[in-house]
Design an enzyme around this catalytic site. Structure first.
Site, PDB file in Angstrom:
ATOM      1  N   ARG A 186      68.539 101.546  18.915  1.00 10.37           N
ATOM      2  CA  ARG A 186      67.313 101.289  18.345  1.00 10.37           C
ATOM      3  C   ARG A 186      66.155 101.753  19.342  1.00 10.37           C
ATOM      4  O   ARG A 186      65.116 102.184  19.116  1.00 10.37           O
ATOM      5  CB  ARG A 186      66.866  99.690  18.195  1.00 10.37           C
ATOM      6  CG  ARG A 186      65.641  99.318  17.297  1.00 10.37           C
ATOM      7  CD  ARG A 186      65.549  98.263  16.899  1.00 10.37           C
ATOM      8  NE  ARG A 186      66.310  97.820  15.722  1.00 10.37           N
ATOM      9  CZ  ARG A 186      65.763  97.711  14.505  1.00 10.37           C
ATOM     10  NH1 ARG A 186      64.365  98.091  14.325  1.00 10.37           N
ATOM     11  NH2 ARG A 186      66.477  97.449  13.359  1.00 10.37           N
ATOM     12  N   GLU A 201      59.654  90.638  14.860  1.00 13.78           N
ATOM     13  CA  GLU A 201      59.658  91.572  15.844  1.00 13.78           C
ATOM     14  C   GLU A 201      58.757  92.662  16.298  1.00 13.78           C
ATOM     15  O   GLU A 201      58.196  92.818  17.162  1.00 13.78           O
ATOM     16  CB  GLU A 201      61.039  92.464  15.826  1.00 13.78           C
ATOM     17  CG  GLU A 201      62.179  91.365  15.880  1.00 13.78           C
ATOM     18  CD  GLU A 201      63.548  92.136  15.942  1.00 13.78           C
ATOM     19  OE1 GLU A 201      64.540  91.976  16.759  1.00 13.78           O
ATOM     20  OE2 GLU A 201      63.594  93.006  15.007  1.00 13.78           O
TER      21      GLU A 201
END
Length: 778
Positions: free
Chosen positions: A326, A729
């Site tokens: 990620r 997030e």
């Protein structure tokens, strides 16, 4: 999944600001967490004996001395575990307990043995004997990620993601910056620590009440540790006192130890880690080190980039591989990078195994390009916001990420323009310059930074969810889904979705504890997908019930199904009406099913791990923040004077909850960027910052006096739940603006002639050192 919307009252439940479903219980102190639940008769308490050395070979454990402590019922090491001594998430490289003689001790604080006693105090006293009863041969530890990188020590194979010819683009670029900097890790600091309460059941069954973001994984790991089938293990979680990723995989060790202890003693066993032990045993956000080269033109447009990212993975793989993936996928942030080469290394060190943390590597990846563009702007003498705008994703060939996904629904430019206007960025930039010119000691800094964050698990099969919805004869509704509530308001949003679907008031719907015996094989509540996945699954279940009721009402009233409407707790069609409860009773008498399961799988995702390419994200969330700081150049102390935030949550399911999530993420991320510093003793490997007395987190006093948070409010172009977007997030990247405002203020101390050598966290000590370096070089 894509059925057309049904007619509902315009004053529906979705899209409204509602208090958290447990808010009153939270305030009153009546919301029970795992440690608050009444203890069964005969409950015992467990504690862990921890390795006193960062690296060594285990020679033995004198368990007889441990068992001799008053109140101790049992003590055991790894050889007592009936099944698999493993709790690794993806790679089976993390033992529950260290192992027998000859096993390698991997970090100071690694659990070596477990002790079970009649009271928690007695168990802790016996566990504290670890330094005396554990014998070992010490080995030199590797505590620094770059030291491990130099030695080629990794927990997963190195990764590479590239597009074009970065080396050639760098060689041909008119300008080039080369940077070496880093960002530290971050402790989760959830208010409720790791805890598990194991209760033996009949015929070999085991119930584990656990503070976890991933009940299904805990079920599987406990079953493996006990050498029993998964159906014999039930894991339940009603709520957590915070998780932030720290309870996705690392709740496994307490759950497995408690369950093994319960089997050995035949009695319920609770294991609650002390805060200091929690710090020493469990991991945290990965710290990263970057070596970055960026080629650019006279306007600051990126032409080519090469970056090496080295993360401190700790002693085992845990989730370090997906975290690095990620990070690489978020290096581009909001910017078109025509030629780029990225390398990622997850270094193995003799420290706690680092794990998921809000953002899951995305913030670490995006921070690198933001740092580089900030440096480019300073070296060109341009406003950093102008350089950022010059690099925004555009259309045509400029709308593909390095991993091959098209950047659709690109709203970064209008969002940033709106925030720049509402925050009065241009005028404040001039005011900051004027202030600094007249102030030799105190310096102000200003920065506006954007974000793009991909939403979905970057492991495709995890993007699925299930739910159960039960409608009772009094018209009330009970919902169970696979997501976990950790204070973020997931259950509130799911209840709103179900109430909306059935045309009921919010109060008619109740969401129960997450339970592996109700919804099986669930994914973790992580990657900001909680509402997206579980909201869609619950909507699917509720829609199935509504369609049955519509068909029944249409038959009963001899009307077309399209004429039947649900609103405000009533059902009507063709001039006839009755309450929802009356319809349910009538349907029950006709044997119409009033409960249903629901399922959802995010469509259109793909990912090739070998080529690091595909479409790993369903959509992107966007946002931007503008921060103004004041820095004392004599002490390095600083204050955040004002923060303006504009964040994209699509069509919000609950604006109050979403704004709360944005505010909380901003402050938490600001702590990571500026004050939350992790320190290990350079020789022993002891985590010195292992308690609130030595680890500094933001408080209410750190919230700026002017804190303006707004939601962008444009519906999601993708068919997400009611066109909303995830909010957990993405906003953690917003406080990059605080770090770069501090860097701007430090730069002002040298007349903006020197690029400040400032890494994160920008503690007061680091700021003072950077000020001195800038002034010396200037």
């Amino acid at each position: 999944m894509n059925a057309p919307a049904h007619p509902l009252s315009a004053a529906g439940v979705v899209g409204r600001s509602r208090p958290h479903e447990s808010a009153a219980a939270h305030v009153a102190g009546s919301a029970p967490y795992t440690d608050d639940l009444p203890e069964l008769a005969g409950t015992l308490h467990a504690a862990l004996g921890l390795s006193p050395v960062a690296h060594g070979v285990l020679r033995g454990v004198d368990l007889e001395r441990v068992r001799a402590v008053p109140g101790v019922v049992d003590a055991f090491c790894a050889d007592a575990i009936p099944g698999e001594n493993q709790c690794g998430s993806l790679v089976k490289d993390e033992p529950i307990l260290a192992g027998g003689p000859g096993a390698v001790l991997r970090h100071l604080g690694q659990p070596v043995y477990a002790v079970v006693a009649t009271t928690r105090e007695a168990a802790r006293r016996a566990a504290a004997l670890a330094k005396e009863v554990i014998t070992f041969d010490a080995l030199p530890p590797v505590l620094d990620a770059m030291q491990a990188h130099a030695a080629g020590q990794y927990v997963v194979p190195p990764m590479r993601l590239a597009r074009g010819d970065a080396a050639a683009a760098l060689a041909a670029a008119p300008h080039r910056v080369e940077l070496d900097f880093g960002v530290g890790g971050q402790e989760h600091f959830y208010l409720e620590g790791q805890i598990a309460y194991a209760q033996p059941q009949e015929q070999g069954g085991m119930t584990v009440l656990c503070s976890t973001q991933h009940p299904s994984e805990m079920q599987h790991l406990v079953a493996h540790a006990l050498h029993r089938p998964s159906h014999a293990v039930q894991v339940e979680c009603r709520r957590m006192g915070g998780g932030f990723g720290g309870k996705e995989s690392q709740s496994a060790l307490p759950a497995c130890v408690a369950a093994v202890a319960a089997v050995r003693t035949g009695r319920p066993v609770k294991l609650r880690l002390d805060r200091d032990d929690d710090f020493l045993v469990t991991g945290r956000r990965h710290g990263f080190r970057y070596q970055l080269a960026l080629g650019h033109d006279d306007d600051g447009r990126a032409l080519g980039a090469e970056v090496t990212m080295v993360s401190n993975a700790g002693h085992s793989a845990d989730l370090s591989g997906p975290v690095m993936t990620r990070a690489l996928c978020h290096f581009d942030n909001c910017y078109w990078l025509p030629d780029v080469a990225m390398q990622g290394y997850a270094a193995r060190t003799n420290t706690q195994s680092n794990t998921a943390f809000r953002g899951f590597g995305g913030p670490q990846g995006a921070f690198a390009i933001e740092y580089a563009l900030d440096s480019v702007a300073r070296r060109l003498g341009r406003d950093a916001l102008d350089v950022r705008r010059a690099n925004f994703y555009g259309v045509g060939e400029r709308d593909f990420t390095p991993y091959g996904q098209r950047v659709e629904d690109n709203i970064v430019a209008p969002l940033v323009d709106e925030l720049a206007a509402s925050s009065d960025y241009a005028a404040r930039r001039q005011a900051v310059a004027a202030f600094n010119a007249a102030s030799p000691v105190l310096k102000k800094g200003l920065a506006l930074t954007p974000l793009k964050f991909g939403i979905s698990f970057n492991v495709v099969h995890l993007n699925q969810a299930g739910a159960l919805v039960h409608v009772y004869l009094d018209g009330s509704v009970l919902v169970n889904h696979g997501g976990t509530e950790m204070g973020q308001g997931l259950n509130t949003k799911v209840a709103q979705v179900v109430a909306h679907e059935l045309g009921l008031p919010f109060e008619a719907v109740r969401v129960t504890a997450t339970d592996t015996q109700k919804v099986a094989n669930t994914s973790a509540t992580a990657a900001s997908t909680g509402s997206d996945l579980n909201g869609k699954a619950a909507q699917d279940a509720a829609r199935r019930i509504r369609e049955r009721l519509v068909a029944f009402a249409a038959r009963r009233w001899s009307v077309a199904a399209d004429d039947v409407q649900f609103a405000d707790g009533r059902v009507q069609a063709g001039g006839q009406a009755m309450s929802f409860a009356e319809l349910c009773n009538a349907a029950y008498l006709e044997r119409v099913q009033l409960w249903s399961e629901g399922f959802y799988a995010t469509p259109g995702l793909s990912w090739d791990r070998q080529t690091m390419s595909g479409k790993p994200f369903y959509y992107f969330a966007w946002g931007a923040a503008c921060s103004e700081v004041l820095v004392d150049t004599l002490t390095g102390e600083w204050r955040l004077l004002r923060a303006d935030v504009l964040h994209d949550v699509g069509a919000s399911l609950n604006p109050a909850l979403d704004i709360g999530q944005v505010e909380g993420a901003f402050v938490q991320g600001m702590g990571w960027m500026t004050m939350e510093e992790l320190v290990w003793h350079p020789k022993t490997g002891l985590l010195a910052t292992h308690a609130p007395s030595t680890y500094k987190i933001p408080t209410a006093n750190d919230v700026p006096p002017e804190f303006h948070v707004r939601l962008f409010g444009r519906p999601n172009a993708q068919d997400s739940i009611h066109r909303s977007k995830a909010v957990g997030e993405p906003p953690l990247l917003l406080p990059f603006s605080v770090f770069f405002a501090i860097r701007d203020a430090v730069s002002a101390a040298g007349g903006h002639r020197v690029d400040p050598p400032l890494s994160a966290p920008a503690t007061s000590e680091a700021i003072l050192a950077a000020v001195q370096a800038v002034r010396s070089a200037a």
